[in-house]
Design an enzyme around this catalytic site. Structure first.
Site, PDB file in Angstrom:
ATOM      1  N   HIS A  67       0.838  -1.210   0.000  1.00 57.10           N
ATOM      2  CA  HIS A  67       0.000   0.000   0.000  1.00 57.10           C
ATOM      3  C   HIS A  67       0.870   1.256   0.000  1.00 57.10           C
ATOM      4  O   HIS A  67       0.675   2.168  -0.812  1.00 57.10           O
ATOM      5  CB  HIS A  67      -0.908  -0.043   1.235  1.00 57.10           C
ATOM      6  CG  HIS A  67      -1.759   1.166   1.433  1.00 57.10           C
ATOM      7  ND1 HIS A  67      -3.128   1.138   1.381  1.00 57.10           N
ATOM      8  CD2 HIS A  67      -1.449   2.463   1.711  1.00 57.10           C
ATOM      9  CE1 HIS A  67      -3.619   2.345   1.597  1.00 57.10           C
ATOM     10  NE2 HIS A  67      -2.607   3.166   1.818  1.00 57.10           N
ATOM     11  N   GLU A  68       1.850   1.293   0.896  1.00 49.59           N
ATOM     12  CA  GLU A  68       2.709   2.471   1.004  1.00 49.59           C
ATOM     13  C   GLU A  68       3.662   2.586  -0.188  1.00 49.59           C
ATOM     14  O   GLU A  68       3.945   3.690  -0.663  1.00 49.59           O
ATOM     15  CB  GLU A  68       3.505   2.434   2.313  1.00 49.59           C
ATOM     16  CG  GLU A  68       2.649   2.575   3.562  1.00 49.59           C
ATOM     17  CD  GLU A  68       1.826   3.845   3.569  1.00 49.59           C
ATOM     18  OE1 GLU A  68       2.305   4.885   3.067  1.00 49.59           O
ATOM     19  OE2 GLU A  68       0.684   3.804   4.044  1.00 49.59           O
TER      20      GLU A  68
END
Length: 382
Positions: A67-68
């Site tokens: 996600h990051e």
């Protein structure tokens, strides 16, 4: 987030994890293996529940990392450098150098994270559906189903329109596009985050007092985090608005006092310390900065070792320094003023040292900026 440990590097970006990740990992692995999985899928040996719980917790944290990383990839493609990615108890933070240049960039960088989490959840859900169609609804199915649900929940939670969530960034981009005023948009998104945090605290405590499980306290804890983070974001937005247009050259101290790297700590204390008002001293080699010594680092050397310890031995090494150019906007430098240099940055033109920025320089700049006339809000489009 200074209490973190390094995980490595990925595509030139430092990866780290806050110690709180160990807490969430332990809680997830324990609750899944000791409670949820045995209750929903009985009849398996204890070691199978343990393996499933640990595996699910590891894969969930890897999903957070993906996600990051997606934020970082899109940021780079839109001209924003990425310093580091740090995972922690509520997700993660991709630290960018600078801010998005337009609402469109802001939208793309913020929106890709929830989209990736949603796709991860959909992928695990598809596997769970295939297993169920094959009449395999045991522990393996349960693990994939849990991973699908938690990633979809993560995506939905992150798009709530409240900073510092990704949804807050999306709200900021929309308001910025509407009003043309990024500072006003950022402050509005931060205030929305504070409101959401207070609602979560109230609801969580009310549920707990009404007899709900410890999960209600977890909800209140998330709200407490949102309130604190949103307040910090609002302060940062106001600071960015005040320092808009100010360059590093406008606030730096020129001609910093340098010292030889091979000077011992004892020689420095006896021959230099009392003849200067400064508290930080760059070490240079032919005008090129190679380190930085601060009084805090000198103070950490025991008196009986000062005669045999050189300044090079205790200095921040070059790869640990924060370097900036005189033309860089101050607001882009501020997030990088941390680490071993005690909040200082060395200013270079090419490879040559031309100045230094200290916390006092930043404080003076903020005080001066507060005396300027406040900027009129942009007129909404008709």
């Amino acid at each position: 987030m200074t209490a973190s440990f390094r995980l490595g590097r990925l595509a030139g970006v430092d990866l780290a994890a806050h110690w709180s990740v160990l807490i969430i990992f332990g809680l997830l692995a324990w609750s899944l293996s000791a409670s949820r999985f045995p209750a929903e899928y009985p009849g398996n040996p204890a070691w199978a529940y343990g393996v499933a719980g640990v595996a699910a917790a590891v894969v969930f944290l890897l999903g957070l990392l993906v996600h990051e990383v997606s934020h970082a990839v899109v940021a780079r493609r839109n001209g924003l450098a990425v310093e580091s990615i740090t995972l922690w108890v509520f997700g993660g933070v991709a630290r960018l150098q600078g801010e998005p240049r337009s609402p469109g960039v802001d939208l793309r960088v913020a929106g890709v994270g929830p989209l990736v989490s949603l796709l991860i959840g959909a992928g695990f859900g598809a596997v769970a559906i295939v297993l169920a169609a094959a009449d395999n609804t045991g522990l393996v199915f349960g693990t994939f189903a849990w991973l699908a649900g938690i990633n979809i929940m993560l995506a939905l939670f992150n798009v709530l329109p409240a900073a510092p969530l990704d949804g807050g960034r999306l709200l900021r981009a929309a308001l910025w596009r509407w009003r043309g005023d990024r500072t006003w948009a950022a402050i509005s998104a931060a205030r929305a985050g504070r409101v959401l945090g207070l609602l979560l605290i109230f609801f969580g405590l009310w549920q707990f007092l009404a007899g709900a499980t410890v999960g209600a306290l977890w909800l209140a804890l998330i709200g407490w985090f949102l309130v604190g983070a949103a307040t910090a974001e609002e302060q940062q937005a106001r600071l960015g608005g005040a320092l808009g247009g100010v360059r590093v050259a406008d606030i730096m101290s020129t001609q910093p006092e340098t010292v030889p790297a091979d000077l011992t700590v004892a020689e420095f204390v006896d021959g230099h310390l009392w003849s200067t008002p400064h508290s930080a001293f760059p070490l240079v080699d032919g005008g090129r900065p190679v380190g930085l010594v601060t009084l805090n680092r000198i103070r950490g050397v025991p008196p009986d070792r000062r005669a045999t310890t050189t300044l090079r031995d205790i200095a921040c090494a070059r790869d640990e320094l924060t370097l900036a150019s005189p033309e860089e906007p101050v607001i882009e430098l501020l997030p990088r003023l941390n680490g071993c240099a005690d909040g200082r940055a060395l200013i270079v033109r090419g490879e040559q040292l031309v100045g230094i920025v200290s916390p006092s320089d930043v404080s003076r700049a903020v005080q001066r900026a507060s005396l300027r006339h406040p900027r009129e809000p942009a007129t909404p489009p008709t």
